[in-house]
Design a protein around this motif. Structure first.
Motif, PDB file in Angstrom:
ATOM      1  N   ALA A 224      11.390   9.114   6.067  1.00 18.82           N
ATOM      2  CA  ALA A 224      11.089   8.045   7.032  1.00 18.82           C
ATOM      3  C   ALA A 224      12.119   7.968   8.145  1.00 18.82           C
ATOM      4  O   ALA A 224      11.866   7.395   9.206  1.00 18.82           O
ATOM      5  CB  ALA A 224      11.003   6.699   6.301  1.00 18.82           C
ATOM      6  N   ASP A 225      13.297   8.566   7.938  1.00 20.38           N
ATOM      7  CA  ASP A 225      14.353   8.543   8.969  1.00 20.38           C
ATOM      8  C   ASP A 225      14.247   9.705   9.949  1.00 20.38           C
ATOM      9  O   ASP A 225      14.990   9.747  10.933  1.00 20.38           O
ATOM     10  CB  ASP A 225      15.739   8.595   8.305  1.00 20.38           C
ATOM     11  N   ILE A 226      13.383  10.672   9.700  1.00 26.95           N
ATOM     12  CA  ILE A 226      13.305  11.846  10.586  1.00 26.95           C
ATOM     13  C   ILE A 226      13.010  11.441  12.041  1.00 26.95           C
ATOM     14  O   ILE A 226      13.663  11.944  12.963  1.00 26.95           O
ATOM     15  CB  ILE A 226      12.288  12.879  10.051  1.00 26.95           C
ATOM     16  N   PRO A 227      12.092  10.506  12.269  1.00 28.68           N
ATOM     17  CA  PRO A 227      11.859  10.132  13.676  1.00 28.68           C
ATOM     18  C   PRO A 227      13.116   9.568  14.342  1.00 28.68           C
ATOM     19  O   PRO A 227      13.412   9.906  15.494  1.00 28.68           O
ATOM     20  CB  PRO A 227      10.755   9.068  13.571  1.00 28.68           C
ATOM     21  N   ARG A 228      13.862   8.753  13.630  1.00 29.29           N
ATOM     22  CA  ARG A 228      15.070   8.136  14.212  1.00 29.29           C
ATOM     23  C   ARG A 228      16.131   9.185  14.533  1.00 29.29           C
ATOM     24  O   ARG A 228      16.804   9.120  15.564  1.00 29.29           O
ATOM     25  CB  ARG A 228      15.637   7.107  13.209  1.00 29.29           C
ATOM     26  N   VAL A 229      16.286  10.165  13.676  1.00 25.67           N
ATOM     27  CA  VAL A 229      17.402  11.104  13.810  1.00 25.67           C
ATOM     28  C   VAL A 229      17.012  12.325  14.657  1.00 25.67           C
ATOM     29  O   VAL A 229      17.806  12.775  15.493  1.00 25.67           O
ATOM     30  CB  VAL A 229      17.898  11.545  12.410  1.00 25.67           C
ATOM     31  N   PHE A 230      15.820  12.847  14.441  1.00 24.67           N
ATOM     32  CA  PHE A 230      15.497  14.163  14.999  1.00 24.67           C
ATOM     33  C   PHE A 230      14.364  14.181  16.032  1.00 24.67           C
ATOM     34  O   PHE A 230      14.426  14.942  16.987  1.00 24.67           O
ATOM     35  CB  PHE A 230      15.123  15.130  13.866  1.00 24.67           C
ATOM     36  N   LYS A 231      13.344  13.394  15.820  1.00 20.10           N
ATOM     37  CA  LYS A 231      12.101  13.600  16.574  1.00 20.10           C
ATOM     38  C   LYS A 231      12.305  13.455  18.087  1.00 20.10           C
ATOM     39  O   LYS A 231      12.841  12.464  18.557  1.00 20.10           O
ATOM     40  CB  LYS A 231      11.031  12.622  16.099  1.00 20.10           C
ATOM     41  N   GLY A 232      11.888  14.472  18.807  1.00 23.33           N
ATOM     42  CA  GLY A 232      11.965  14.449  20.258  1.00 23.33           C
ATOM     43  C   GLY A 232      13.349  14.683  20.818  1.00 23.33           C
ATOM     44  O   GLY A 232      13.533  14.702  22.033  1.00 23.33           O
ATOM     45  N   ARG A 233      14.345  14.848  19.932  1.00 25.05           N
ATOM     46  CA  ARG A 233      15.724  14.977  20.412  1.00 25.05           C
ATOM     47  C   ARG A 233      15.972  16.401  20.927  1.00 25.05           C
ATOM     48  O   ARG A 233      15.656  17.377  20.244  1.00 25.05           O
ATOM     49  CB  ARG A 233      16.707  14.656  19.272  1.00 25.05           C
ATOM     50  N   PRO A 234      16.537  16.524  22.124  1.00 21.95           N
ATOM     51  CA  PRO A 234      16.876  17.863  22.623  1.00 21.95           C
ATOM     52  C   PRO A 234      17.884  18.546  21.714  1.00 21.95           C
ATOM     53  O   PRO A 234      18.816  17.903  21.220  1.00 21.95           O
ATOM     54  CB  PRO A 234      17.487  17.581  23.997  1.00 21.95           C
TER      55      PRO A 234
END
Ligand SMILES: Cc1cc2nc3c(=O)[nH]c(=O)nc-3n(C[C@H](O)[C@H](O)[C@H](O)COP(=O)(O)O)c2cc1C
Length: 188
Positions: free
Chosen positions: A98-108
Motif C-alpha cells: 500500500a506504500d508503493i504509490p507514496r514512495v515510488f509511483k510516478g517518481r523520476p
C-alpha cells in the motif's frame, strides 16, 4: 530539488559509492543530491514483517525517497544482473504494498553504475527496468552512463580521476536534473 542517491554496495571501497560521491560533485546548482546506502537493511523475511513490521532503516529510506523529487540508483552488477543485496533493500522498501504509490509511483529515477569489467553494468542496469516498471516509476532514458574499467577511472581513495567519465557524469546529472525539473508536480 532533492534527489536521493542510493549506492547498492556495502563494500568500503565500492566503485558505486565512489560514483555516487562524484555525482554529488557534478550535481548542478539548485539540486541537492543526498547520499544514501543500503547499510543496515536485513534480509527480507515475511515472518519478520508480519511480526515486527518494516525494519527501521528500510522505513527511514522509504520516507527519504517519498520526500524527495527523484531517486538515483547507482548499481553494481553481479552475475550479469542486480546484486541481491541491492534488490533486497529495494524489496523491503516496497513493503507494505500500500506504500508503493507514496514512495515510488510516478517518481523520476536515474540509473548509473560502475564495474571493473568492460561493460560497466549494462546488464544490471537493464535488469532494473522491469523492477522500475512494476513500481510505476518514471525512468530517465535521455543518457546512458556505464562506467567500465572502474579500477582505472577511480584512484585508491575512490576519487573519480578520469576527465572524460567525469564530463559524462556531469552531462548525465544536468540532463537528469532537467528531466526532474520538467517533471515537477507530476508525481501522483
Ligand atoms: C558475486 C559477484 C558477481 C559479479 N559479477 C559481475 C558481472 O556479472 N559483471 C561485472 O561487470 N562485474 C561483476 N562482478 C564484479 C563487480 O563488478 C565488482 O566486484 C565491483 O567492484 C562491485 O561493485 P562495488 O565496487 O560498488 O562494490 C561480480 C562480483 C561479485 C562479488
Amino acid at each position: 530539488m532533492r534527489i536521493v542517491g542510493i549506492a547498492g554496495s556495502l563494500r568500503s571501497g565500492s566503485f558505486n559509492a565512489a560514483l555516487l560521491r562524484a555525482a554529488l560533485e557534478e550535481c548542478p546548482p539548485g539540486a541537492i543530491l543526498e547520499i544514501e546506502s543500503i547499510r543496515g537493511i536485513p534480509l527480507y523475511d515475511g515472518d519478520v514483517e508480519a511480526a515486527q513490521g518494516i525494519p527501521a532503516r528500510a522505513a527511514e529510506l522509504k520516507d527519504k525517497v517519498a520526500a524527495a523529487d527523484a531517486l538515483l540508483l547507482v548499481t553494481p552488477e553481479y552475475n550479469n544482473s542486480i546484486p541481491g543485496t541491492f534488490k533486497n533493500a529495494i524489496d523491503w522498501m516496497t513493503r507494505p504494498v500500500a506504500d508503493i504509490p507514496r514512495v515510488f509511483k510516478g517518481r523520476p529515477v536515474g540509473l548509473i553504475g560502475a564495474s571493473p569489467g568492460n561493460f560497466g553494468t549494462v546488464l544490471s542496469q537493464s535488469a532494473w527496468l522491469p523492477v522500475l516498471r512494476t513500481l510505476g516509476m518514471r525512468p530517465w532514458f535521455g543518457q546512458l552512463l556505464y562506467v567500465g574499467s572502474a579500477g582505472k577511472v577511480f584512484d585508491a581513495s575512490g576519487k573519480l580521476t578520469d576527465a572524460a567519465i567525469r564530463q559524462r557524469l556531469r552531462n548525465y546529472m544536468e540532463g537528469f536534473v532537467a528531466f526532474v525539473s520538467a517533471d515537477a508536480g507530476t508525481i501522483s
